[in-house]
Design an enzyme around this catalytic site. Structure first.
Site, PDB file in Angstrom:
ATOM      1  N   CYS A 135       0.809  -1.230   0.000  1.00  0.00           N
ATOM      2  CA  CYS A 135       0.000   0.000   0.000  1.00  0.00           C
ATOM      3  C   CYS A 135       0.842   1.280   0.000  1.00  0.00           C
ATOM      4  O   CYS A 135       0.304   2.369  -0.202  1.00  0.00           O
ATOM      5  CB  CYS A 135      -0.972  -0.005   1.166  1.00  0.00           C
ATOM      6  SG  CYS A 135      -2.143  -1.381   1.089  1.00  0.00           S
ATOM      7  N   HIS A 277      -2.938   7.375   1.932  1.00  0.00           N
ATOM      8  CA  HIS A 277      -3.392   6.093   1.395  1.00  0.00           C
ATOM      9  C   HIS A 277      -4.736   5.775   2.025  1.00  0.00           C
ATOM     10  O   HIS A 277      -4.900   5.865   3.244  1.00  0.00           O
ATOM     11  CB  HIS A 277      -2.360   5.007   1.731  1.00  0.00           C
ATOM     12  CG  HIS A 277      -2.929   3.629   1.648  1.00  0.00           C
ATOM     13  ND1 HIS A 277      -3.567   3.166   0.524  1.00  0.00           N
ATOM     14  CD2 HIS A 277      -2.995   2.623   2.563  1.00  0.00           C
ATOM     15  CE1 HIS A 277      -3.989   1.933   0.743  1.00  0.00           C
ATOM     16  NE2 HIS A 277      -3.658   1.586   1.969  1.00  0.00           N
ATOM     17  N   ASN A 307     -10.071   0.114  -0.106  1.00  0.00           N
ATOM     18  CA  ASN A 307      -8.609   0.207  -0.057  1.00  0.00           C
ATOM     19  C   ASN A 307      -8.062  -0.432  -1.333  1.00  0.00           C
ATOM     20  O   ASN A 307      -8.207  -1.635  -1.540  1.00  0.00           O
ATOM     21  CB  ASN A 307      -8.101  -0.540   1.184  1.00  0.00           C
ATOM     22  CG  ASN A 307      -6.589  -0.531   1.316  1.00  0.00           C
ATOM     23  OD1 ASN A 307      -5.866  -0.371   0.340  1.00  0.00           O
ATOM     24  ND2 ASN A 307      -6.094  -0.732   2.529  1.00  0.00           N
TER      25      ASN A 307
HETATM   26  N1  COA Z   1     -18.489  -7.551  10.335  1.00  0.00           N
HETATM   27  C1  COA Z   1     -19.052  -7.658  11.562  1.00  0.00           C
HETATM   28  N2  COA Z   1     -18.336  -7.921  12.675  1.00  0.00           N
HETATM   29  C2  COA Z   1     -16.997  -8.079  12.514  1.00  0.00           C
HETATM   30  C3  COA Z   1     -16.368  -7.989  11.257  1.00  0.00           C
HETATM   31  C4  COA Z   1     -17.179  -7.701  10.147  1.00  0.00           C
HETATM   32  N3  COA Z   1     -16.664  -7.597   8.895  1.00  0.00           N
HETATM   33  N4  COA Z   1     -15.041  -8.177  11.429  1.00  0.00           N
HETATM   34  C5  COA Z   1     -14.862  -8.400  12.740  1.00  0.00           C
HETATM   35  N5  COA Z   1     -16.042  -8.343  13.401  1.00  0.00           N
HETATM   36  C6  COA Z   1     -16.290  -8.499  14.834  1.00  0.00           C
HETATM   37  C7  COA Z   1     -15.383  -9.524  15.462  1.00  0.00           C
HETATM   38  O1  COA Z   1     -15.927 -10.817  15.345  1.00  0.00           O
HETATM   39  C8  COA Z   1     -15.321  -9.051  16.885  1.00  0.00           C
HETATM   40  O2  COA Z   1     -16.476  -9.459  17.556  1.00  0.00           O
HETATM   41  P1  COA Z   1     -16.428  -9.834  19.141  1.00  0.00           P
HETATM   42  O3  COA Z   1     -16.037  -8.576  19.857  1.00  0.00           O
HETATM   43  O4  COA Z   1     -17.828 -10.275  19.428  1.00  0.00           O
HETATM   44  O5  COA Z   1     -15.399 -10.926  19.258  1.00  0.00           O
HETATM   45  C9  COA Z   1     -15.387  -7.521  16.757  1.00  0.00           C
HETATM   46  O6  COA Z   1     -15.979  -7.249  15.470  1.00  0.00           O
HETATM   47  C10 COA Z   1     -14.017  -6.875  16.830  1.00  0.00           C
HETATM   48  O7  COA Z   1     -13.128  -7.571  15.966  1.00  0.00           O
HETATM   49  P2  COA Z   1     -11.783  -6.952  15.482  1.00  0.00           P
HETATM   50  O8  COA Z   1     -11.115  -7.896  14.513  1.00  0.00           O
HETATM   51  O9  COA Z   1     -10.995  -6.543  16.688  1.00  0.00           O
HETATM   52  O10 COA Z   1     -12.356  -5.709  14.668  1.00  0.00           O
HETATM   53  P3  COA Z   1     -11.778  -4.253  14.509  1.00  0.00           P
HETATM   54  O11 COA Z   1     -12.548  -3.296  15.288  1.00  0.00           O
HETATM   55  O12 COA Z   1     -10.289  -4.237  14.662  1.00  0.00           O
HETATM   56  O13 COA Z   1     -12.133  -3.976  12.971  1.00  0.00           O
HETATM   57  C11 COA Z   1     -10.961  -3.962  10.889  1.00  0.00           C
HETATM   58  C12 COA Z   1     -11.597  -4.828  11.977  1.00  0.00           C
HETATM   59  C13 COA Z   1     -10.334  -4.866   9.864  1.00  0.00           C
HETATM   60  C14 COA Z   1     -12.088  -3.131  10.242  1.00  0.00           C
HETATM   61  C15 COA Z   1      -9.944  -3.013  11.545  1.00  0.00           C
HETATM   62  O14 COA Z   1      -9.056  -3.741  12.377  1.00  0.00           O
HETATM   63  C16 COA Z   1      -9.145  -2.232  10.562  1.00  0.00           C
HETATM   64  O15 COA Z   1      -9.687  -1.515   9.748  1.00  0.00           O
HETATM   65  N6  COA Z   1      -7.807  -2.348  10.624  1.00  0.00           N
HETATM   66  C17 COA Z   1      -6.918  -1.699   9.690  1.00  0.00           C
HETATM   67  C18 COA Z   1      -6.908  -2.464   8.423  1.00  0.00           C
HETATM   68  C19 COA Z   1      -6.241  -1.745   7.303  1.00  0.00           C
HETATM   69  O16 COA Z   1      -6.422  -0.561   7.142  1.00  0.00           O
HETATM   70  N7  COA Z   1      -5.468  -2.465   6.542  1.00  0.00           N
HETATM   71  C20 COA Z   1      -4.800  -1.969   5.424  1.00  0.00           C
HETATM   72  C21 COA Z   1      -3.523  -1.360   5.810  1.00  0.00           C
HETATM   73  S1  COA Z   1      -2.705  -0.837   4.373  1.00  0.00           S
END
Ligand code: COA
Length: 363
Positions: A135, A277, A307
């Site tokens: 990215c 980004h 993204n």
């Molecule tokens: N839909 C609904 N629920 C979801 C889900 C989805 N797509 N993905 C995860 N969850 C749930 C999980 O099961 C978890 O539930 P629980 O609390 O009951 O166990 C809860 O949401 C939290 O999970 P988590 O993985 O910690 O989610 P998060 O808040 O970190 O969000 C992302 C997930 C991927 C959206 C987030 O981490 C993110 O955007 N990270 C950066 C990613 C990024 O930008 N990558 C590119 C870099 S170049």
């Protein structure tokens, strides 16, 4: 001092502040910009059943409403050529000395995709190579192209970011399938004066391989092949530890952007537009808040495209310039972050350029 100490000494020296380019030096100047997205869209609602998610959850956590996917039979080469053709048109050129393609989704592992893109564009036997920095790939490619221009190896370079993430995302992975999309964006750089609008200012690039497992495709590389083990299901797809990535992305982009501000001699009030980004809308907002850039100066198109990795920044710039949000003489701060970990930041004053953006995502 032995060889490893000398290397450390060099690294410490290289990491320190460097003066801005002296006036009169040959600079790389942005002379064309374009974005291209394939027509097919996947809305949040289309993912709801399969991933047990909702439109509201995805919008709230990422700012994304839809992403695009390439039609069958096409991949990175075609998207890169589309964006490249538009960028050349934007620059009013039909020749360049080199093509640099930022991608981690090349059509094949070997050879690079850039030579085929150059051929598809009818550019003749020009230099052409891929850059792999996920990215942050566009900023790495931009730095490589600008270096060639500054050194006098090239006068005009086409820099493209193009990604077919639909080929590497696991459709059952809630973490990644909601985020990534396919797209391409491109700019043309020409040799010019460091003081003219469009001249690329200071660039800051960095990496931290200690966290290489935070975003990775576990299988398909030389290490896994030589290990002689069969990959587990899904290991040819992208795996991401979202929470940890979020924290690193915010910190690394903010720090790099801050360094570039200092090297540019700009205060935060001088920044007319922040272009990060498009990883996640919350990351962009967190970086803006960390730097102190008001929200009305922050560019964003993630809602419409998701993204798009290396395509993200040129697509954002093309979109913002063609819709009037980015204007000549605006001072622009760029920042990017990706798997590796890798990151970067750069600055430039926006030139008077006709951006070409395919607004298929605007209906
Ligand atoms: N839909 C609904 N629920 C979801 C889900 C989805 N797509 N993905 C995860 N969850 C749930 C999980 O099961 C978890 O539930 P629980 O609390 O009951 O166990 C809860 O949401 C939290 O999970 P988590 O993985 O910690 O989610 P998060 O808040 O970190 O969000 C992302 C997930 C991927 C959206 C987030 O981490 C993110 O955007 N990270 C950066 C990613 C990024 O930008 N990558 C590119 C870099 S170049």
């Amino acid at each position: 001092m032995d060889a490893s100490e000398r290397a450390l000494d060099r690294a410490a020296h290289n990491a320190g502040p460097r003066p801005a380019p002296a006036p009169g030096r040959r600079a790389a100047v942005l002379s064309g910009v374009a974005g291209w997205v394939p027509p097919g869209t996947v809305a949040n609602a289309d993912l709801a059943d399969r991933l047990d998610t909702t439109d509201e959850w995805i919008r709230t956590r990422t700012g994304i409403a839809q992403r695009h996917t390439v039609p069958p039979g096409t991949a990175t080469r075609e998207m890169a050529a589309e964006a490249g053709r538009l960028a050349l048109k934007s620059a009013g050129r039909d020749t360049v000395d080199a093509v640099v393609l930022a991608t981690v989704t090349p059509d094949r592992h070997c050879p690079a995709t850039a030579p085929e893109v150059a051929t598809a564009l009818g550019l003749g036997p020009v230099a052409a190579h891929d850059v792999s920095a996920v990215c942050a790939g566009f900023l790495y490619a931009l730095a490589s192209a600008a270096g060639s221009i500054a050194a006098g190896f090239a006068d005009h370079v086409l820099v493209i970011g193009a990604e077919t993430f639909s080929a590497i995302v696991d459709p059952d992975d809630r973490n990644t399938a909601i985020i990534f999309g396919d797209a391409a964006g491109a700019v043309v750089l020409r040799a010019g004066d460091p003081d003219e609008p469009g001249a690329l200012g200071p660039v800051r690039l960095g990496s931290d391989g200690a966290h290489s497992d935070l975003i990775q495709i576990p299988a398909g590389g030389a290490r896994q092949r030589l290990a002689g083990t069969d990959p587990a299901p899904g290991e040819y797809c992208l795996r991401m530890q979202g929470r940890k990535v979020y924290r690193h992305a915010k910190e690394r982009m903010s720090q790099a952007a801050h360094d570039v501000l200092e090297r540019s001699g700009w205060s935060i009030g001088d920044v007319d537009r922040l272009a990060t980004h498009q990883a996640n809308a919350r990351i962009t907002e967190a970086v803006a808040d960390e730097l102190g850039v008001p929200r009305d100066r922050v560019l964003s198109n993630i809602e419409h495209v998701g993204n798009t990795s290396a395509a993200s920044l040129p697509l954002l710039l093309a979109d913002a310039a063609s819709s009037g949000l980015l204007l000549p003489h605006h001072r622009v701060l760029l920042a990017a972050f990706g798997a590796g970990l890798v990151w970067g930041a750069a600055s430039l004053t926006w030139p008077d350029v006709t951006a070409l953006s395919v607004h298929t995502y605007r209906g």
